[in-house]
Scaffold this motif. Structure first.
Motif, PDB file in Angstrom:
ATOM      1  N   THR A 124      -5.926  -2.883   4.465  1.00  0.00           N
ATOM      2  CA  THR A 124      -6.470  -2.557   5.621  1.00  0.00           C
ATOM      3  C   THR A 124      -5.559  -2.614   6.819  1.00  0.00           C
ATOM      4  O   THR A 124      -4.543  -3.515   6.657  1.00  0.00           O
ATOM      5  CB  THR A 124      -7.587  -3.479   5.860  1.00  0.00           C
ATOM      6  N   ARG A 125      -5.848  -2.341   8.028  1.00  0.00           N
ATOM      7  CA  ARG A 125      -5.402  -2.355   9.199  1.00  0.00           C
ATOM      8  C   ARG A 125      -4.815  -3.948   9.518  1.00  0.00           C
ATOM      9  O   ARG A 125      -3.647  -4.337   9.915  1.00  0.00           O
ATOM     10  CB  ARG A 125      -6.102  -1.938  10.644  1.00  0.00           C
ATOM     11  N   CYS A 126      -5.876  -4.693   9.466  1.00  0.00           N
ATOM     12  CA  CYS A 126      -5.695  -6.240   9.575  1.00  0.00           C
ATOM     13  C   CYS A 126      -4.822  -6.859   8.597  1.00  0.00           C
ATOM     14  O   CYS A 126      -4.135  -7.811   8.636  1.00  0.00           O
ATOM     15  CB  CYS A 126      -6.970  -7.007   9.759  1.00  0.00           C
TER      16      CYS A 126
ATOM     17  N   ALA B  73     -12.509  -4.748  13.524  1.00  0.00           N
ATOM     18  CA  ALA B  73     -11.431  -3.557  13.055  1.00  0.00           C
ATOM     19  C   ALA B  73     -11.732  -2.795  11.772  1.00  0.00           C
ATOM     20  O   ALA B  73     -11.514  -1.737  11.582  1.00  0.00           O
ATOM     21  CB  ALA B  73     -10.069  -4.428  12.956  1.00  0.00           C
ATOM     22  N   ASP B  74     -12.407  -3.728  10.886  1.00  0.00           N
ATOM     23  CA  ASP B  74     -12.634  -2.958   9.361  1.00  0.00           C
ATOM     24  C   ASP B  74     -14.042  -2.981   8.980  1.00  0.00           C
ATOM     25  O   ASP B  74     -14.348  -2.863   7.692  1.00  0.00           O
ATOM     26  CB  ASP B  74     -11.783  -3.587   8.285  1.00  0.00           C
TER      27      ASP B  74
END
Length: 222
Positions: free
Chosen positions: A88-90, A34-35
């Protein structure tokens, strides 16, 4: 008693690392996909007696989060702001559930931390501790602690110092087990409101102002 309890912490951390290995690997893969690169966040923190060690976390913020704080006008580079764009998204899920702290089981296994204790602070802030503040350094830092189960980020640092001193003065294995239980039952909690850390901002300003005066005196002397 303390030495035996430290050994119990290390054995427990080893067992948890084995049992949670699938979860840890899954989170690492999720962050990587994801990142991008940099699954772990590694930062120098103050351990027992202020001895620095490299604390491990799953990365929940962008790589240049401290530098980015200046661009965002954040006075405390180690603090948070509402809807912080550096997370971050996570990261939001990991921070809310405290899963970002799982790599610290390695720090416990190494004897740098315990499962319970005052949260390890960053070195620039520890350098500005008063003698009373520094009492929290009398024990190993922990993954969770008395301050964390009594407010976490929704309390000022001066109150955290009070809670950490209370923990140091009243430590027992039973207290640690109580803190671990209270941590476990509140893992999937809502995000706490953002709390501006005024004490560290004020102390940083004092250091900066003092440095400016010193620089000026040196310039005049030259």
């Amino acid at each position: 008693m303390r030495l035996i309890w430290n050994a119990v912490n290390r054995l427990t951390a080893l067992g948890m690392l084995v049992l949670l290995a699938p979860v840890i690997l899954a989170i690492a893969a999720w962050i990587r996909i994801a990142d991008g690169r940099g699954v772990l966040f590694v930062q120098d923190r103050a351990g027992k007696d202020g001895v620095p060690f490299r604390m491990l976390k799953f990365r929940s913020m962008v790589h240049n989060s401290v530098a980015m704080s200046a661009q965002l006008g954040i006075d405390d580079p180690f603090g948070l702001v509402e809807n912080d764009p550096r997370i971050t998204r996570c990261g939001r899920f990991l921070r809310r559930t405290s899963l970002d702290e799982l790599p610290q089981l390695i720090n416990v296994l190494r004897g740098q931390m315990n499962l319970v204790g005052p949260r390890p602070d960053v070195l620039p802030q520890v350098a500005r501790y008063s003698p009373q503040d520094a009492r929290r350094l009398e024990v190993r830092p922990g993954i969770t602690g008395w301050a964390q189960v009594n407010g976490r980020d929704d309390i000022d640092w001066d109150q955290r110092f009070v809670l950490d001193r209370w923990y140091v003065d009243n430590w027992s294995p039973a207290l640690d087990l109580k803190i671990l239980w209270r941590t476990a039952v509140t893992l999937n909690r809502d995000e706490p409101p953002v709390h501006v850390d005024q004490i560290n901002i004020a102390r940083q300003k004092t250091v900066t102002d003092s440095a400016s005066v010193t620089d000026g005196e040196v310039s005049r002397a030259a």
